[in-house]
Scaffold this motif. Structure first.
Motif, PDB file in Angstrom:
ATOM      1  N   PRO A   1      15.666   9.636   7.392  1.00  0.00           N
ATOM      2  CA  PRO A   1      17.087   9.930   7.159  1.00  0.00           C
ATOM      3  C   PRO A   1      17.291  11.198   6.331  1.00  0.00           C
ATOM      4  O   PRO A   1      16.479  11.522   5.464  1.00  0.00           O
ATOM      5  CB  PRO A   1      17.575   8.688   6.408  1.00  0.00           C
TER       6      PRO A   1
ATOM      7  N   LEU B   1      21.084   4.855   2.806  1.00  0.00           N
ATOM      8  CA  LEU B   1      19.854   4.295   3.373  1.00  0.00           C
ATOM      9  C   LEU B   1      19.990   2.792   3.596  1.00  0.00           C
ATOM     10  O   LEU B   1      20.535   2.071   2.750  1.00  0.00           O
ATOM     11  CB  LEU B   1      18.669   4.552   2.437  1.00  0.00           C
TER      12      LEU B   1
ATOM     13  N   GLN C   1      14.945   1.594   5.460  1.00  0.00           N
ATOM     14  CA  GLN C   1      14.722   3.012   5.172  1.00  0.00           C
ATOM     15  C   GLN C   1      14.350   3.226   3.711  1.00  0.00           C
ATOM     16  O   GLN C   1      13.564   4.121   3.387  1.00  0.00           O
ATOM     17  CB  GLN C   1      15.965   3.806   5.550  1.00  0.00           C
ATOM     18  N   LYS C   2      14.917   2.415   2.834  1.00  0.00           N
ATOM     19  CA  LYS C   2      14.526   2.502   1.425  1.00  0.00           C
ATOM     20  C   LYS C   2      13.044   2.143   1.260  1.00  0.00           C
ATOM     21  O   LYS C   2      12.291   2.857   0.584  1.00  0.00           O
ATOM     22  CB  LYS C   2      15.370   1.552   0.582  1.00  0.00           C
TER      23      LYS C   2
END
Length: 781
Positions: A92, A17, A21-22
């Protein structure tokens, strides 16, 4: 519940990630952000999942207010599935979003089984029954695609001015802990997949707000927080595997709970052993800026909260979206982001939202609605509390002519609290009225969401009542239920819930002229919006019966007619005048759609009341907070007889004490041959319970303890164990009450948790003040 170490799959995902995205995994998204014009005939709105690529290009961690996606279970499931398909396209590794919903009194949706409110559940003193109810609630959520159930409420409620008492299991750490742990076990117990996880709230001390005001400061020391207010969390974590915790809106010692590292890390994780995911209550992180002024910007608020131990911002991403910039600027470590993401991913793996995990991603198993209905009735029947009775109850044909009156007699809505199908419906109607400019004093263009809690809505009650009856067409008001029970029962409307409903003595005299017994149904409305006197954001300075209801009871009693008062409430009220004017008082603690028939059955003896109070009833508002487990030297009771009371209050004791509850049966509780002892770190004490009446009944045998000497001031009594027993007429039951010695542990002078050697008194009885016998044991250090 399971191994708390992140799996290799989760660690692999984390490595794949980006920072953006985290962060996306740590924030919520309103499903309403995807609403658009209807795309098919009959739809009220369309779901534009293609917007996700624009508004959430890095993925979606959590879905907020998903219950808006459909009014039926099928429609809700279809809507959630549709949104999840879109979420998997932008997130993701094809991960889904965690969907949450409320479940204090059952699945908060029109399709869910609605149970009596949490305070009523506590009045049953029957943890296993509540466990069965929470399993049904989890099944409803699983059916619709919801993974996280925001319940149970683990707050101790010792101040009836606070409007959210009805959401809690009462005042006592042991009673709350036992019922809460059972609730969590029930949620987690189903063999069906995917799992649904319980989310305990609110961490911590929320129900002990100063002045009983919602979201106000909590004036508690760390020892009280750790030993009393955190005890239900400790037990739910250790005994039931609690995996999700929600923070509290309050602040303690100058630090908001949502950004307090001592609370969220030192206490919750290091001391209580929690290894799961912590989520913010809605807008709690915003409050660092808007309410508490401890953060100037969204980035500061996000950094403070994440660093303290918060994992997820709900309901949206207002603050946490700035974590990317905060990390890049060196204001917060990316290690904190990774720590939170690992916790979120682990929960997602548990509930089947990560492709390739061993948990199934969907289930078509329908909840057992018949079982839910039976459990609902069982809770209501065991929750009714007979507070006093001079022998007039139960009623029978020999009771003579029975009249029912009072503002709660012919209303269905009054039996529902907040976090129910009814309050959910009212929220929607209230928002519509507010946005339409129908609420005096509020500009629909500038209002805040919280304005709706305390806004007065003139004339809206009939609409709420009509909708309540549409939602629950099989439910009966008390008047209807009594008419089904006894065709000779008559009804005369008298009194109201408002100060605008004065008492007319002449009308009362006319109404009761031919009656031998008058059932007076009084109480208060509890909910989110409208003209309630209890509910979230609905604190009251004087928790008495609203309007002129007390005067109504007194006026009827003044005619010389026998008075049976039914009190409908989700919290203790100050009712000494009502008690003095009544021959019998029955508490109906927000029993929901089965309330009318359950109350009628209890009045006429088809149900033998067996509920016991989870919270103390004060005689005067000036005694508040009043609770049985107060410390030596404080409160209303002291083993040495030393009392320092109020000069203007002749009797400092409670009106009705914690654990109190009468029955149509009579029970003797006596010691037997099983003497008090400690073996294998378990305290055991035996007793004999005998039904000395001619009627089968149930009672709750309660074991209290008192540490006779310690270097830290201890409570004058603490509940240690209890057992609900059914006893036939003349039957003798041998009962052994068992409790781990650890339940006596506290934070000692050196900071360690344990107990000092010495004598501990054991008191056995049917309430905190009705002690039938006592003995003692000696504990080692």
């Amino acid at each position: 519940m399971t191994d708390t170490e992140p799996s290799p799959v989760i660690r692999s995902i984390l490595r794949g990630l980006s920072l953006e995205q985290k962060v996306a995994q740590l924030t919520g998204m309103f499903v309403t952000d995807l609403f658009g014009p209807p795309s098919a005939p009959g739809e009220s709105f369309g779901i534009a999942t293609e917007r996700l690529h624009t508004i959430r290009p890095h993925g979606v961690g959590h879905l907020s207010m998903a219950w808006f996606l459909g009014s039926t279970a099928h429609d809700l499931r279809s809507g959630i599935d549709r949104v999840q398909a879109g979420v998997r396209e932008v997130t993701p590794f094809g991960m889904g979003a965690l969907v949450h919903n409320e479940g204090i009194n059952g699945f908060l949706h029109d399709s869910g089984t609605q149970f009596p409110t949490a305070w009523a559940q506590a009045a049953t003193w029957d943890p296993e029954l509540i466990s069965r109810a929470s399993t049904v609630t989890a099944d409803h959520m699983r059916e619709t695609g919801v993974q996280v159930l925001f319940a149970p409420v683990l707050d101790l409620a010792r101040d009836p001015r606070w409007g959210r008492v009805h959401e809690t299991y009462g005042e006592d750490p042991e009673l709350v802990a036992q019922i809460a742990a059972a609730f969590v076990r029930g949620v987690h117990s189903s063999d069906a997949s995917p799992r649904v996880l319980a989310g305990g709230k609110h961490f911590v001390g929320y129900g002990a707000s100063e002045g009983g005001l919602n979201q106000a400061i909590t004036q508690l020391g760390r020892r009280a927080l750790t030993d009393e207010y955190a005890e239900p969390f400790r037990r739910a974590i250790r005994e039931a595997g609690l995996e999700v915790v929600m923070d509290s809106y309050n602040e303690i010692d100058g630090v908001p709970s949502v950004s307090d590292p001592w609370l969220l890390t030192d206490l919750l994780r290091d001391q209580l052993g929690f290894r799961g995911m912590v989520v913010s209550d809605y807008d709690a992180i915003n409050m660092l800026r808007t309410v508490y002024h401890t953060a100037k910007t969204e980035q500061e608020a996000a950094a403070q909260s994440l660093s303290a131990g918060m994992d997820v911002e709900l309901p949206s991403d207002t603050n946490f979206v700035h974590l990317t910039a905060a990390v890049e600027a060196g204001r917060v470590s990316e290690e904190f982001v990774d720590r939170a993401v690992l916790r979120v991913l682990r929960v997602k793996e548990l509930v089947g939202l990560i492709p390739g995990s061993s948990v199934a991603s969907s289930s078509t198993t329908a909840p057992d609605r018949a079982a839910g209905a039976a459990i609902r009735s069982a809770i209501a029947e065991r929750a009714v509390v007979l507070l006093q009775n001079d022998g007039v109850l139960p009623l029978s044909p020999a009771s003579g002519r029975v009249l029912v009156t009072g503002p709660a007699a012919d209303e269905l809505r009054i039996h529902f609290g907040a976090y129910t199908s009814v309050s959910n419906m009212e929220m929607q109607l209230g928002h519509l009225a507010l946005r339409s400019g129908d609420i005096p004093g509020i500009d629909p263009e500038t209002f805040n969401f919280t304005d709706i809690f305390q806004a007065r809505m003139p004339g809206i009650e009939p609409r709420f009542e009509t909708k309540t009856r549409e939602l629950h067409p099989e439910a009966a008001t008390l008047v209807d239920a009594l008419s089904e029970t006894d065709a000779a029962v008559t009804f005369a409307p008298c009194g109201g819930f408002s100060d605008d409903d004065p008492i007319d003595p002449r009308r009362i005299d006319e109404a009761v002229a031919d009656a031998d017994v008058v059932i007076v149904a009084v109480g208060e409305r509890t909910g989110w919006v409208g003209n309630n006197t209890a509910g979230e954001g609905q604190s009251t300075a004087d928790p008495t019966l609203p309007g002129h209801q007390t005067a109504l009871v007194e006026a009827i009693a003044a005619t010389g007619t026998t008075v049976v008062t039914v009190v409908v409430s989700g919290r203790p009220l100050v009712i000494p005048r009502v008690a003095a004017a009544s021959n019998a008082v029955l508490l109906a603690p927000l029993l929901g759609e089965v309330a009318g028939r359950t109350i009628a059955d209890a009045l006429y003896g088809r149900v033998n009341p067996s509920g016991h109070l989870p919270t103390t009833f004060p005689r005067s508002a000036g005694q508040i907070p009043i609770y049985h487990g107060h410390h030596y030297g404080s409160g209303y009771d002291h083993p040495t007889g030393t009392r320092h009371g109020y000069g203007d209050l002749a009797d400092p004791s409670p009106l009705y004490p914690f654990g109190h509850g009468l029955s149509y049966s009579r029970f003797a509780i006596e010691p037997n041959g099983v003497h008090a002892s400690i073996t294998d770190d378990l305290i055991r004490i035996g007793c004999t319970v005998t039904n000395t009446s001619d009627r089968e009944g149930e009672t709750v045998v309660q074991l209290y303890a008192r540490d006779e000497a310690a270097s830290i001031v201890r409570p004058v009594r603490q509940l240690l164990a209890f057992s609900r027993v059914r006893v036939a007429p003349g039957e003798r039951i041998e009962l052994t009450l068992v409790a781990p010695v650890e339940r006596l542990h506290y934070t000692m002078a050196d900071g360690s948790r344990g107990i000092e050697p010495g004598e501990v008194a054991l008191l056995v009885g049917s309430s905190s003040t009705d002690v039938r016998f006592q003995t003692s044991v000696t504990v080692g250090g």
